[in-house]
Design an enzyme around this catalytic site. Structure first.
Site, PDB file in Angstrom:
ATOM      1  N   GLU A  74      -6.268  65.401  69.026  1.00 42.54           N
ATOM      2  CA  GLU A  74      -7.458  65.584  69.854  1.00 42.54           C
ATOM      3  C   GLU A  74      -8.040  66.994  69.691  1.00 42.54           C
ATOM      4  OE1 GLU A  74      -6.251  64.469  73.834  1.00 42.54           O
ATOM      5  OE2 GLU A  74      -6.503  62.349  73.381  1.00 42.54           O
ATOM      6  N   GLU A 103      -3.670  56.083  71.319  1.00 39.66           N
ATOM      7  CA  GLU A 103      -3.002  56.216  72.609  1.00 39.66           C
ATOM      8  C   GLU A 103      -3.738  55.377  73.636  1.00 39.66           C
ATOM      9  OE1 GLU A 103      -2.602  60.278  73.892  1.00 39.66           O
ATOM     10  OE2 GLU A 103      -1.971  60.990  71.914  1.00 39.66           O
TER      11      GLU A 103
END
Length: 490
Positions: A126, A271
């Site tokens: 991220e 995720e």
């Protein structure tokens, strides 16, 4: 002998391994899971690998390339995504040699001789979160390019693909209508370049989607829209009906990719999950509801209105991590399907043929004793506040507070929980239960209802390695103590 001098035996072994995996093993469609390791007392890697196999996980996503974990995954039949932390991106972006060294050590060595089925290298984690303030925007793509070049040089690029796990905040829709989606304006040019490079090399787009975060950030967010049971206010996007946030978010990405010419690009949900403590919306009931809802549609091969086929996804996460940063929220330490000791939190059908999670086996615990506030100690003692502050700053008090599993404890119970958390994390050493005469040891379990005063597991590497336990936790002071003291009175 001279004729064999120039033969690259490592290359031959890698080529043979690639042929084997391509023609005999192929890719798997089973659910994957994230294996995080930010724990004060991690379970042995071999124990976790057995958990993965016992529960039918066919894929695992790692956040680094720890050799102990990779060795434990040897010949396991589990496909692996290894990770490169964000703090390595700068080095890899500025040095092809560094990328080649990383691939040689963390990829080639394991696939050629250790039989680890590595399928992806996740470059960064991220990296474009807005909270990073653009730190990694200029170096992520160069790092990806150098890792790709290193994989090509190692003869691995046809089997092992690079990808970048990105948070869903890299794209947006101002109207919440998926077809209006586009990349965030401040990173759009960078994202287009990354997508093109990934697509040109046959690599997928990896995205992390968290309906829980939307509910956490926005009290007005419709709770039923976060789950998979339907909503009273579905979104109608030109005839495409969205009953849940996940589908709408996923299709916002599909539309975003389609607008720049990559509508057929493979997507991995890197995720997805729901925490079970640390917030009023993070609990066992919601965690089971969300993950079972997702798994039911996953096992049914149900996609989204824009992509009807099966999903490729990794649940987040396998095990709670009691040393994770809580800067995003106290819930960060409670994403696991299993507690820190490998015990299941709830019933979950990961496949159509099973309805229960299988816990870790042969787990050893410390003695059945707890550190609690002494009955003779006074709440007015001036040492109570600094003692609680110290305990929570160096342990895990994220189960305390409004709406949490221990939210109904009285003031003494809150203090006891803090003392015991520190005592257990410090491996029950005698000095860890000496809080200025405020604490005592007890053999009576002080747990109350859903609030569990847990006993730490006995791990061979735990003793003497806890100096950094509190480094991820923000210091806790008098305000926390007052909060814990006053909360039960409200």
């Amino acid at each position: 002998m001279r004729l064999l001098k120039g033969v690259d035996f490592a290359g031959v072994l890698i080529a043979m391994w690639l042929l084997f995996t391509v023609f005999f093993m192929g890719s798997v469609n089973g659910i994957g899971v994230n294996w995080g390791t930010q724990l004060t007392h991690p379970l042995p890697a071999a124990t976790v690998v057995k958990m993965l196999k016992d529960n039918g996980f066919q894929k695992v996503k790692l956040f680094d390339a720890d050799s102990t974990i990779l060795n434990a995954l040897r010949n396991s039949g589990i496909q692996v995504m290894v990770g490169i932390p964000n703090d390595m991106l700068n080095t890899l972006a500025n040095s092809v040699q560094a990328a080649e060294n990383w691939v040689a050590k963390n990829v080639s060595a394991h696939v050629s001789s250790n039989g680890v089925d590595i399928r992806y290298v996740a470059v960064g984690n991220e990296p474009f979160l807005e909270t990073f303030n653009g730190t990694y925007e200029g170096i992520t793509l160069p790092a990806v390019q150098n890792i790709q070049a290193a994989l090509i040089k190692a003869g691995l690029s046809s089997q092992i693909k690079v990808t970048v796990p990105l948070n869903a905040d890299v794209y947006e829709s101002s109207t919440n209508i998926p077809s209006q989606g586009d990349f965030r304006a401040n990173i759009r040019d960078t994202m287009v370049q990354i997508v093109k490079f990934l697509n040109d090399n046959g690599s997928p787009f990896t995205v992390n989607i968290y309906p829980f975060i939307s509910l956490y950030d926005n009290p007005s967010f419709p709770a039923d829209y976060a789950f998979f049971d339907g909503t009273s206010s579905p979104i109608n996007d030109d005839g495409r009906i969205y009953q849940d946030m996940f589908s709408a978010n996923y299709d916002t990405l599909v539309w975003t990719l389609q607008k720049i010419g990559y509508g057929n690009m493979s997507i991995i949900v890197g995720e997805i999950g729901w925490p079970t403590d640390g917030d009023q919306n993070a609990n066992i009931q919601f965690g089971q509801k969300f993950n079972q809802g997702f798994m039911s549609r996953y096992n049914a091969g149900q996609g989204t209105p824009m992509r009807s086929g099966p999903l490729d996804a990794y649940l987040f996460s396998l095990i709670d991590e009691d040393a994770k940063s809580i800067q995003p929220g106290n819930f960060e330490r409670h994403w696991g399907l299993f507690y820190f000791d490998g015990s299941p939190k709830y019933q979950l059908s990961l496949t159509t043929s099973s309805n229960a999670l299988v816990g870790a086996s042969n787990v050893q615990y410390l003695a059945k004793q707890w550190c609690v506030m002494s009955p003779s100690a006074s709440l007015d003692d001036p040492q109570v506040a600094p003692s609680v502050s110290y305990a929570c700053a160096n342990a895990d008090c994220t189960s305390l507070g409004y709406g949490t599993s221990c939210g109904l404890l009285d003031a003494r119970g809150n203090i006891s929980y803090a003392f015991n958390s520190y005592y257990q994390i410090q491996n029950q050493v005698a000095s860890a239960c000496k809080f200025s005469g405020l604490s005592i040891l007890t053999q009576t379990d002080p747990s109350e209802g859903d609030c569990k005063f847990r006993i730490m597991i006995n791990t061979p590497t735990a003793a003497g390695e806890l100096s950094g336990v509190g480094s991820l936790q923000q210091p806790v002071g008098l305000l926390l103590f007052l909060f814990l003291l006053i909360l039960p009175m409200l």
